[in-house]
Scaffold this motif. Sequence first.
Motif, PDB file in Angstrom:
ATOM      1  N   ASN A 137       0.805  -1.232   0.157  1.00  0.00           N
ATOM      2  CA  ASN A 137       0.032   0.039  -0.006  1.00  0.00           C
ATOM      3  C   ASN A 137       1.074   1.159   0.138  1.00  0.00           C
ATOM      4  O   ASN A 137       1.330   1.653   1.027  1.00  0.00           O
ATOM      5  N   ILE A 138       1.183   1.787  -1.177  1.00  0.00           N
ATOM      6  CA  ILE A 138       2.146   3.074  -1.149  1.00  0.00           C
ATOM      7  C   ILE A 138       1.469   4.348  -0.503  1.00  0.00           C
ATOM      8  O   ILE A 138       2.233   4.765   0.240  1.00  0.00           O
ATOM      9  N   PRO A 139       0.290   4.662  -0.722  1.00  0.00           N
ATOM     10  CA  PRO A 139      -0.384   5.756  -0.121  1.00  0.00           C
ATOM     11  C   PRO A 139      -0.062   5.959   1.404  1.00  0.00           C
ATOM     12  O   PRO A 139       0.277   6.816   2.103  1.00  0.00           O
ATOM     13  N   ALA A 140      -0.431   4.556   1.723  1.00  0.00           N
ATOM     14  CA  ALA A 140      -0.415   4.462   3.589  1.00  0.00           C
ATOM     15  C   ALA A 140       1.155   4.884   3.991  1.00  0.00           C
ATOM     16  O   ALA A 140       1.149   5.511   5.103  1.00  0.00           O
ATOM     17  N   VAL A 141       1.881   4.046   3.238  1.00  0.00           N
ATOM     18  CA  VAL A 141       3.222   4.174   3.864  1.00  0.00           C
ATOM     19  C   VAL A 141       3.880   5.298   3.608  1.00  0.00           C
ATOM     20  O   VAL A 141       4.575   6.075   4.262  1.00  0.00           O
ATOM     21  N   ALA A 142       3.690   6.163   2.284  1.00  0.00           N
ATOM     22  CA  ALA A 142       4.279   7.425   2.166  1.00  0.00           C
ATOM     23  C   ALA A 142       3.660   8.344   2.935  1.00  0.00           C
ATOM     24  O   ALA A 142       4.258   9.491   3.388  1.00  0.00           O
ATOM     25  N   SER A 143       2.314   8.229   3.376  1.00  0.00           N
ATOM     26  CA  SER A 143       1.604   9.200   4.441  1.00  0.00           C
ATOM     27  C   SER A 143       2.345   9.161   5.720  1.00  0.00           C
ATOM     28  O   SER A 143       2.699  10.272   6.556  1.00  0.00           O
ATOM     29  N   TYR A 144       2.844   7.869   6.149  1.00  0.00           N
ATOM     30  CA  TYR A 144       3.498   7.565   7.612  1.00  0.00           C
ATOM     31  C   TYR A 144       4.695   8.554   7.253  1.00  0.00           C
ATOM     32  O   TYR A 144       5.131   8.958   8.311  1.00  0.00           O
ATOM     33  N   TYR A 145       5.666   8.312   6.336  1.00  0.00           N
ATOM     34  CA  TYR A 145       7.066   8.795   6.273  1.00  0.00           C
ATOM     35  C   TYR A 145       6.776  10.275   6.246  1.00  0.00           C
ATOM     36  O   TYR A 145       7.705  11.076   6.523  1.00  0.00           O
ATOM     37  N   GLU A 146       5.699  10.970   5.510  1.00  0.00           N
ATOM     38  CA  GLU A 146       5.392  12.236   5.641  1.00  0.00           C
ATOM     39  C   GLU A 146       5.128  12.715   6.916  1.00  0.00           C
ATOM     40  O   GLU A 146       5.805  13.671   7.526  1.00  0.00           O
ATOM     41  N   ASP A 147       4.582  12.075   7.758  1.00  0.00           N
ATOM     42  CA  ASP A 147       4.390  12.158   9.131  1.00  0.00           C
ATOM     43  C   ASP A 147       5.729  12.293   9.993  1.00  0.00           C
ATOM     44  O   ASP A 147       5.883  13.039  10.765  1.00  0.00           O
ATOM     45  N   PHE A 148       6.512  11.331   9.392  1.00  0.00           N
ATOM     46  CA  PHE A 148       7.580  11.022  10.157  1.00  0.00           C
ATOM     47  C   PHE A 148       8.667  12.344   9.871  1.00  0.00           C
ATOM     48  O   PHE A 148       9.710  12.508  10.739  1.00  0.00           O
ATOM     49  N   GLY A 149       8.301  13.261   8.833  1.00  0.00           N
ATOM     50  CA  GLY A 149       9.213  14.202   8.791  1.00  0.00           C
ATOM     51  C   GLY A 149       9.958  14.439   7.313  1.00  0.00           C
ATOM     52  O   GLY A 149      10.631  15.347   7.002  1.00  0.00           O
ATOM     53  N   LEU A 150       9.749  13.541   6.458  1.00  0.00           N
ATOM     54  CA  LEU A 150      10.052  13.450   5.105  1.00  0.00           C
ATOM     55  C   LEU A 150       9.009  14.336   4.223  1.00  0.00           C
ATOM     56  O   LEU A 150       7.832  14.392   4.428  1.00  0.00           O
ATOM     57  N   ASP A 151       9.677  15.099   3.094  1.00  0.00           N
ATOM     58  CA  ASP A 151       8.647  15.614   2.253  1.00  0.00           C
ATOM     59  C   ASP A 151       8.347  14.918   0.963  1.00  0.00           C
ATOM     60  O   ASP A 151       9.120  14.408   0.252  1.00  0.00           O
ATOM     61  N   ILE A 152       7.189  14.690   0.770  1.00  0.00           N
ATOM     62  CA  ILE A 152       6.824  13.990  -0.506  1.00  0.00           C
ATOM     63  C   ILE A 152       6.993  14.925  -1.735  1.00  0.00           C
ATOM     64  O   ILE A 152       6.387  16.360  -1.940  1.00  0.00           O
ATOM     65  N   THR A 153       7.907  14.532  -2.654  1.00  0.00           N
ATOM     66  CA  THR A 153       8.292  15.575  -3.717  1.00  0.00           C
ATOM     67  C   THR A 153       7.648  15.200  -4.989  1.00  0.00           C
ATOM     68  O   THR A 153       7.020  16.089  -5.719  1.00  0.00           O
ATOM     69  N   ARG A 154       7.235  13.961  -5.299  1.00  0.00           N
ATOM     70  CA  ARG A 154       6.427  13.758  -6.481  1.00  0.00           C
ATOM     71  C   ARG A 154       5.964  12.360  -6.422  1.00  0.00           C
ATOM     72  O   ARG A 154       6.643  11.561  -5.681  1.00  0.00           O
ATOM     73  N   THR A 155       5.026  12.152  -7.443  1.00  0.00           N
ATOM     74  CA  THR A 155       4.454  10.753  -7.524  1.00  0.00           C
ATOM     75  C   THR A 155       4.371  10.220  -8.849  1.00  0.00           C
ATOM     76  O   THR A 155       3.801  11.126  -9.747  1.00  0.00           O
ATOM     77  N   ASP A 156       5.106   9.263  -9.308  1.00  0.00           N
ATOM     78  CA  ASP A 156       5.247   8.837 -10.659  1.00  0.00           C
ATOM     79  C   ASP A 156       3.686   8.253 -11.313  1.00  0.00           C
ATOM     80  O   ASP A 156       2.924   8.131 -10.499  1.00  0.00           O
ATOM     81  N   ALA A 157       3.703   8.161 -12.360  1.00  0.00           N
ATOM     82  CA  ALA A 157       2.357   7.641 -13.346  1.00  0.00           C
ATOM     83  C   ALA A 157       2.157   6.417 -12.813  1.00  0.00           C
ATOM     84  O   ALA A 157       0.949   5.911 -12.514  1.00  0.00           O
ATOM     85  N   ASP A 158       3.119   5.474 -12.401  1.00  0.00           N
ATOM     86  CA  ASP A 158       3.031   4.087 -11.807  1.00  0.00           C
ATOM     87  C   ASP A 158       2.684   3.905 -10.191  1.00  0.00           C
ATOM     88  O   ASP A 158       2.775   2.903  -9.775  1.00  0.00           O
ATOM     89  N   GLY A 159       2.610   5.096  -9.740  1.00  0.00           N
ATOM     90  CA  GLY A 159       2.333   5.245  -8.213  1.00  0.00           C
ATOM     91  C   GLY A 159       3.661   5.395  -7.344  1.00  0.00           C
ATOM     92  O   GLY A 159       3.501   5.709  -6.020  1.00  0.00           O
ATOM     93  N   VAL A 160       4.763   5.084  -7.952  1.00  0.00           N
ATOM     94  CA  VAL A 160       5.984   5.378  -7.058  1.00  0.00           C
ATOM     95  C   VAL A 160       6.095   6.668  -6.513  1.00  0.00           C
ATOM     96  O   VAL A 160       6.099   7.579  -7.201  1.00  0.00           O
ATOM     97  N   THR A 161       6.241   6.684  -5.026  1.00  0.00           N
ATOM     98  CA  THR A 161       6.384   7.982  -4.444  1.00  0.00           C
ATOM     99  C   THR A 161       7.610   8.282  -4.050  1.00  0.00           C
ATOM    100  O   THR A 161       8.417   7.507  -3.463  1.00  0.00           O
ATOM    101  N   HIS A 162       8.096   9.550  -4.131  1.00  0.00           N
ATOM    102  CA  HIS A 162       9.488   9.898  -3.584  1.00  0.00           C
ATOM    103  C   HIS A 162       9.335  10.940  -2.738  1.00  0.00           C
ATOM    104  O   HIS A 162       8.792  11.979  -2.661  1.00  0.00           O
ATOM    105  N   LEU A 163      10.420  10.503  -1.542  1.00  0.00           N
ATOM    106  CA  LEU A 163      10.238  11.274  -0.489  1.00  0.00           C
ATOM    107  C   LEU A 163      11.745  11.989   0.047  1.00  0.00           C
ATOM    108  O   LEU A 163      12.901  11.326  -0.467  1.00  0.00           O
ATOM    109  N   ALA A 164      11.938  13.196   0.435  1.00  0.00           N
ATOM    110  CA  ALA A 164      12.986  13.848   0.740  1.00  0.00           C
ATOM    111  C   ALA A 164      13.450  14.205   2.049  1.00  0.00           C
ATOM    112  O   ALA A 164      12.597  14.452   2.730  1.00  0.00           O
TER     113      ALA A 164
END
Length: 313
Positions: free
Chosen positions: A15-42
Amino acid sequence: MSLHGLSSLTFGVPNIPAVASYYEDFGLDITRTDADGVTHLATVNGGEQLHIARADRRRLLAMTVAAEDTDDLDRIASNLARLGLPVDRRETSLTTRDPGTDVAVDVEVLPHIETPPNEPVAYNGPGRPVRLNQRAPGIERTNRVRPRKLGHVVLGSIDQPSSQKFFTEGLGFKISDVVKDEAAFMRCSTDHHNVLVQAAPITLLHHTSWHVDDVDEIGRGAMSMLEEDPDRHVWGLGRHHIGSNFFWYLKDPAGNFSEYYSDMDCVVDDELWEPGVWEGVKSLFSWGPTPPDYFFRPEDLAGHMAGAHVGHR
């Protein structure tokens, strides 16, 4: 040292969105999400250091390690060839795979991550009152806790000695400390460790660790995460003996552990650092609460093992 850091990791999760949301709460910044759903955090100083992709079970798909120049790539390619491992060599990078952890490793010529120093924190001590007529700055902070950079990753290997050889003799990591017959703490930078490989019944991502300024940031970050969801707590606050760092571990929705850390040992001269062989309590921590049983044997381990068995029938 021809290598100079752990640049990024690619998680595989159901589940990409759930995990990405967790790491955003953790303090990383979501920078982009590709067409295939791959999410990148900084992180603050490291740029895009976490990539989250779709997979049938949680695991580490790939890591990127930074090298100084193409001569380093040539040496690494030659070392890997001597170990009988495949190498895909390109102009400024190469890709290989560790069979023991089943992780693809990209070694790329990359610039160093520059981490501007923060102001030293004034701590009062016995007979040494250096912070006068003011409260400790840590208790006055209200800003969001944000990791400076990715620190390290801990992996389970079905052939720990082979994986240790892959990282040291193949890629050029240095051994900082060893847990007797179980694990090796290895570095590709001046940090005490960037990769820890431990013996496991199945290839497994155990945890990732993220550098924050000091122990107050660890506490503030963890408390913020737990206010959102108390079930995220795993283990902390404590201090490791190996590496010396303060820690607090939390758990993401896929089951991966994530660690805030500060005050890690720093090795700038290999000749002056003496690797130790540890066992017992000191292999785990210097002080802190007793770690839960599932820290050593994750609750989903049986499911992973069953899935791997089915996959190899």
